[in-house]
Design an enzyme around this catalytic site. Structure first.
Site, PDB file in Angstrom:
ATOM      1  CG  ASN A 133     -12.633   3.367  -3.517  1.00  0.00           C
ATOM      2  OD1 ASN A 133     -13.334   2.372  -4.373  1.00  0.00           O
ATOM      3  ND2 ASN A 133     -11.972   2.862  -2.512  1.00  0.00           N
ATOM      4  CD1 TRP A 134     -17.916   6.321  -6.557  1.00  0.00           C
ATOM      5  CD2 TRP A 134     -19.013   5.219  -8.492  1.00  0.00           C
ATOM      6  NE1 TRP A 134     -18.441   7.402  -7.581  1.00  0.00           N
ATOM      7  CE2 TRP A 134     -18.977   6.848  -8.544  1.00  0.00           C
ATOM      8  CE3 TRP A 134     -19.340   4.700  -9.454  1.00  0.00           C
ATOM      9  CZ2 TRP A 134     -19.520   7.454  -9.794  1.00  0.00           C
ATOM     10  CZ3 TRP A 134     -20.195   5.016 -10.400  1.00  0.00           C
ATOM     11  CH2 TRP A 134     -20.045   6.446 -10.784  1.00  0.00           C
ATOM     12  CE  LYS A 135     -14.202   2.919   0.407  1.00  0.00           C
ATOM     13  NZ  LYS A 135     -14.168   3.309   1.754  1.00  0.00           N
TER      14      LYS A 135
ATOM     15  CG  HIS B 197      -9.160   0.694  -0.423  1.00  0.00           C
ATOM     16  ND1 HIS B 197      -9.901   0.184   0.966  1.00  0.00           N
ATOM     17  CD2 HIS B 197      -9.194   1.962  -0.243  1.00  0.00           C
ATOM     18  CE1 HIS B 197     -10.437   1.265   1.079  1.00  0.00           C
ATOM     19  NE2 HIS B 197     -10.138   2.600   0.577  1.00  0.00           N
TER      20      HIS B 197
ATOM     21  CD  GLU C  54     -12.982  -0.369   2.255  1.00  0.00           C
ATOM     22  OE1 GLU C  54     -13.360  -0.340   1.285  1.00  0.00           O
ATOM     23  OE2 GLU C  54     -13.316   0.890   3.124  1.00  0.00           O
TER      24      GLU C  54
ATOM     25  CD  GLU D 249      -7.799   5.733   0.934  1.00  0.00           C
ATOM     26  OE1 GLU D 249      -8.521   6.515   0.818  1.00  0.00           O
ATOM     27  OE2 GLU D 249      -8.044   4.748   1.034  1.00  0.00           O
TER      28      GLU D 249
ATOM     29  N   GLY E  97     -14.461   6.158   6.456  1.00  0.00           N
ATOM     30  CA  GLY E  97     -15.880   5.752   6.808  1.00  0.00           C
ATOM     31  C   GLY E  97     -16.449   5.838   7.927  1.00  0.00           C
TER      32      GLY E  97
ATOM     33  CB  SER F 209     -13.931  10.856   6.993  1.00  0.00           C
ATOM     34  OG  SER F 209     -14.510   9.698   7.384  1.00  0.00           O
TER      35      SER F 209
ATOM     36  N   GLY G 123     -14.479   8.213  -0.729  1.00  0.00           N
ATOM     37  CA  GLY G 123     -14.966   7.172  -0.612  1.00  0.00           C
ATOM     38  C   GLY G 123     -16.548   7.621  -0.680  1.00  0.00           C
ATOM     39  N   GLY G 124     -17.224   7.525   0.414  1.00  0.00           N
ATOM     40  CA  GLY G 124     -18.836   7.959   0.683  1.00  0.00           C
ATOM     41  C   GLY G 124     -19.201   9.161  -0.201  1.00  0.00           C
TER      42      GLY G 124
HETATM   43  P1  PGA Z   1     -14.430   7.360   2.750  1.00  0.00           P
HETATM   44  O1  PGA Z   1     -13.327   6.397   2.251  1.00  0.00           O
HETATM   45  O2  PGA Z   1     -13.955   8.671   2.277  1.00  0.00           O
HETATM   46  O3  PGA Z   1     -15.805   7.033   2.931  1.00  0.00           O
HETATM   47  O4  PGA Z   1     -13.922   7.620   4.460  1.00  0.00           O
HETATM   48  C1  PGA Z   1     -12.177   6.524   1.588  1.00  0.00           C
HETATM   49  C2  PGA Z   1     -11.687   5.347   1.123  1.00  0.00           C
HETATM   50  O5  PGA Z   1     -11.513   4.244   1.618  1.00  0.00           O
HETATM   51  O6  PGA Z   1     -10.817   5.365  -0.036  1.00  0.00           O
END
Ligand code: PGA
Length: 249
Positions: A9-11, A95, A97, A167, A173, A213, A234-235
């Protein structure tokens, strides 16, 4: 046997040029990886570049969100049929966010989920508790509410098409991964909810991903858990080397 899924997930990261550069580096690193589904979710503006770059590979492209309506006066929104036309095969829904910054509720998640299925997309539905809910001992209560209000109204066949992503918000993050045991406990709880609402067979074949993470150095421990069927990353999905190391766990 549930087939593993590794999804990135590149956000709100990467331009079209950066997307093309990512795939140039990423494709050879996963060209022999047939043991899992590989999904990349770029921002909307880079979907076409990603679809083009992934042509002829086993990598599929996902949207990060989509509207519950097919078309209409919804400024700023992208519909599920538009994602299909752009070449997406799946879409992330709910998600944390989206829930936190854009006020998405379980009722909205449910509408988006139905719209995604109707359009022919595979939904990746996110659930998870935040730190205060975990500290208060309310994790299962919260997960049960997100399950009941978000996805329990689906039919069995529709439920069998979704991917669920657990999640924990406190792990996203932050560099704080849930231990494989904590994640597996919640996955098992989700499976029990699915068995109760649908059938034990559907629950046993449901694919549940962990997110929060996930990095090259913790993916193996997570995937060693019978209950964990993959990861939403994510990251660490922004870098071709680290994402390919996760894919090739
Ligand atoms: P992260 O994000 O791997 O950067 O913690 C995961 C996500 O929000 O899908």
């Amino acid at each position: 046997m549930r087939r593993p899924v590794i999804a990135g997930n590149w956000k709100m990261h990467k331009t079209q040029a950066e997307t093309r550069a990512f795939f140039e580096e990423f494709k050879p690193l996963v060209s022999a990886s047939r043991h899992c589904d590989i999904i990349v979710a770029p921002p909307f503006t880079a979907i076409a570049a990603a679809v083009d770059a992934a042509k002829g590979t086993l990598i599929s492209i996902a949207g990060q969100d989509g509207c519950w309506e097919r078309a209409g006066a919804f400024t700023g929104e992208i519909s599920m049929p538009m994602l299909i036309e752009a070449g997406c095969q799946s879409v992330i829904i709910g998600h944390s966010e989206r829930r936190k910054y854009f006020g998405e509720t379980d009722a909205i998640v449910n509408r988006k989920l139905k719209a995604a299925i109707e359009a022919g997309l595979q939904p990746i539905v996110c659930v998870g508790e935040d730190q205060s809910e975990r500290d208060a001992g309310h994790t299962e209560q919260l997960i049960e509410r997100q399950f009941n209000d978000g996805m329990a109204t689906l039919t069995g066949p529709d439920f069998s098409r979704i991917l669920v992503a657990y999640e924990p918000v406190w792990a996203i993050g932050t560099g704080r991964t849930a231990t494989p045991e904590i994640a597996a406990e919640v996955h098992a709880f989700l499976r029990r909810l699915a068995a109760k609402r649908f059938t034990p067979g559907l629950a046993a074949s449901a694919r549940i991903l962990y997110g929060g993470s996930v990095k090259p150095d913790n993916i193996r421990g997570l995937m060693a858990q019978e209950e964990i069927d993959g990861a939403l990353v994510g990251g660490a999905s922004l870098d071709a080397r680290s994402f390919s190391a996760i894919v090739n766990f």
